[in-house]
Enzyme design. Sequence first.
Site, PDB file in Angstrom:
ATOM      1  N   ASP A  67      19.109  33.393  16.728  1.00  0.00           N
ATOM      2  CA  ASP A  67      19.992  33.679  15.597  1.00  0.00           C
ATOM      3  C   ASP A  67      20.934  32.524  15.291  1.00  0.00           C
ATOM      4  OD1 ASP A  67      21.383  34.035  17.977  1.00  0.00           O
ATOM      5  OD2 ASP A  67      21.558  36.197  17.758  1.00  0.00           O
ATOM      6  N   ASP A 136      27.744  46.285  22.274  1.00  0.00           N
ATOM      7  CA  ASP A 136      27.262  47.441  21.506  1.00  0.00           C
ATOM      8  C   ASP A 136      25.745  47.641  21.686  1.00  0.00           C
ATOM      9  OD1 ASP A 136      26.176  45.380  19.999  1.00  0.00           O
ATOM     10  OD2 ASP A 136      27.128  45.953  18.109  1.00  0.00           O
ATOM     11  N   HIS A 138      23.345  45.359  21.322  1.00  0.00           N
ATOM     12  CA  HIS A 138      22.439  44.590  20.444  1.00  0.00           C
ATOM     13  C   HIS A 138      21.651  43.534  21.213  1.00  0.00           C
ATOM     14  CE1 HIS A 138      25.975  41.620  19.427  1.00  0.00           C
ATOM     15  NE2 HIS A 138      25.216  41.089  20.363  1.00  0.00           N
ATOM     16  N   GLU A 143      22.127  44.729  15.192  1.00  0.00           N
ATOM     17  CA  GLU A 143      23.222  45.661  15.441  1.00  0.00           C
ATOM     18  C   GLU A 143      22.704  47.102  15.424  1.00  0.00           C
ATOM     19  OE1 GLU A 143      25.626  44.316  16.582  1.00  0.00           O
ATOM     20  OE2 GLU A 143      26.709  42.903  15.298  1.00  0.00           O
TER      21      GLU A 143
HETATM   22  C1  F6R Z   1      23.038  35.178  20.909  1.00  0.00           C
HETATM   23  C2  F6R Z   1      22.592  36.554  20.863  1.00  0.00           C
HETATM   24  C3  F6R Z   1      23.498  37.692  21.182  1.00  0.00           C
HETATM   25  C4  F6R Z   1      24.183  37.528  22.537  1.00  0.00           C
HETATM   26  C5  F6R Z   1      25.085  38.715  22.829  1.00  0.00           C
HETATM   27  C6  F6R Z   1      25.837  38.547  24.133  1.00  0.00           C
HETATM   28  O1  F6R Z   1      21.980  34.297  20.564  1.00  0.00           O
HETATM   29  O2  F6R Z   1      21.462  36.755  20.532  1.00  0.00           O
HETATM   30  O3  F6R Z   1      22.758  38.878  21.170  1.00  0.00           O
HETATM   31  O4  F6R Z   1      23.192  37.430  23.525  1.00  0.00           O
HETATM   32  O5  F6R Z   1      25.991  38.882  21.784  1.00  0.00           O
HETATM   33  O6  F6R Z   1      26.697  37.452  24.054  1.00  0.00           O
HETATM   34  P1  F6R Z   1      27.449  36.912  25.334  1.00  0.00           P
HETATM   35  O7  F6R Z   1      26.420  36.356  26.245  1.00  0.00           O
HETATM   36  O8  F6R Z   1      28.376  35.856  24.820  1.00  0.00           O
HETATM   37  O9  F6R Z   1      28.154  38.084  25.937  1.00  0.00           O
END
Ligand code: F6R
Length: 260
Positions: A67, A136, A138, A143
């Site tokens: 992403d 959450d 994801h 989301e």
């Molecule tokens: C980032 C991504 C997100 C993160 C998630 C956790 O490329 O795909 O899904 O993996 O938001 O983020 P952290 O590791 O910062 O807690």
Amino acid sequence: MEIVIKDTYEEMSREAAHEVASLLNMKPNAVLGMATGSTPLAVYRELVRMHREESLDFSQVTTFNLDEYVGLPPNHPQSYHYFMHENFFKHVNIARQNIYIPSGNTRNYRAFCEWYEDRIREAGGIDLQILGIGSDGHIAFNEPTSSLSSRTRLKTLARQTIEDNSRFFANADEVPVYAITMGVGTILDARHLVMVANGLHKAKAIAAAVEGPVTHMITASALQLHPSARVYLDNEAASQLQMREYYDWIAHKRPSAPAY
Ligand code: F6R
């Protein structure tokens, strides 16, 4: 789904990195799916160490990132382009033309998303996709309520995600509201999934994803539908798992398991 629980973040990250390395040793031109965020940082550090000290070779590897924020130029310190360059790409011998990251700055997002899916297909599909998990539930920026068969597209970030990610920005108002993200369906097409999660703040999402029902309210629960998914956790992220004793029992019994 296989659950691997280690005492520390460093230990679980090392194991996950070694899984990537064994794939590269078997298939030097593997296609890797990359994640950003805090969690995979130690995985990237270990891969960089293996590149420097053990000649782990990335010269034939192709990568696709999950992403990118919409509206941030690639040189913005909070863009995922910048993150990947600083934390991984500039430290290994990957060919620049083999790096794909969704664009957060294009005039036609819909066309870009189709182009991105075509590039993944043309590369032969993703062999191993690294994933983190949001508080959450994801995966990538899928989301709650994202379709479990979604493809790469533009998504509006949830308020929870904006709040979680505001730690990297001056304040929550600076966090982009939109992102380009691989879909859950795109992720499920990868041949192998490696999820990493650490810390108490991930425990609830992990329990829901691993042991709860498959639901678009927790898009990480889609991993239950995948035939080859491994989830690496530290003790804190594993702290709300009901079947913890079983996962430990499996690990304990693994050395005497029959070859399979
Ligand atoms: C980032 C991504 C997100 C993160 C998630 C956790 O490329 O795909 O899904 O993996 O938001 O983020 P952290 O590791 O910062 O807690």
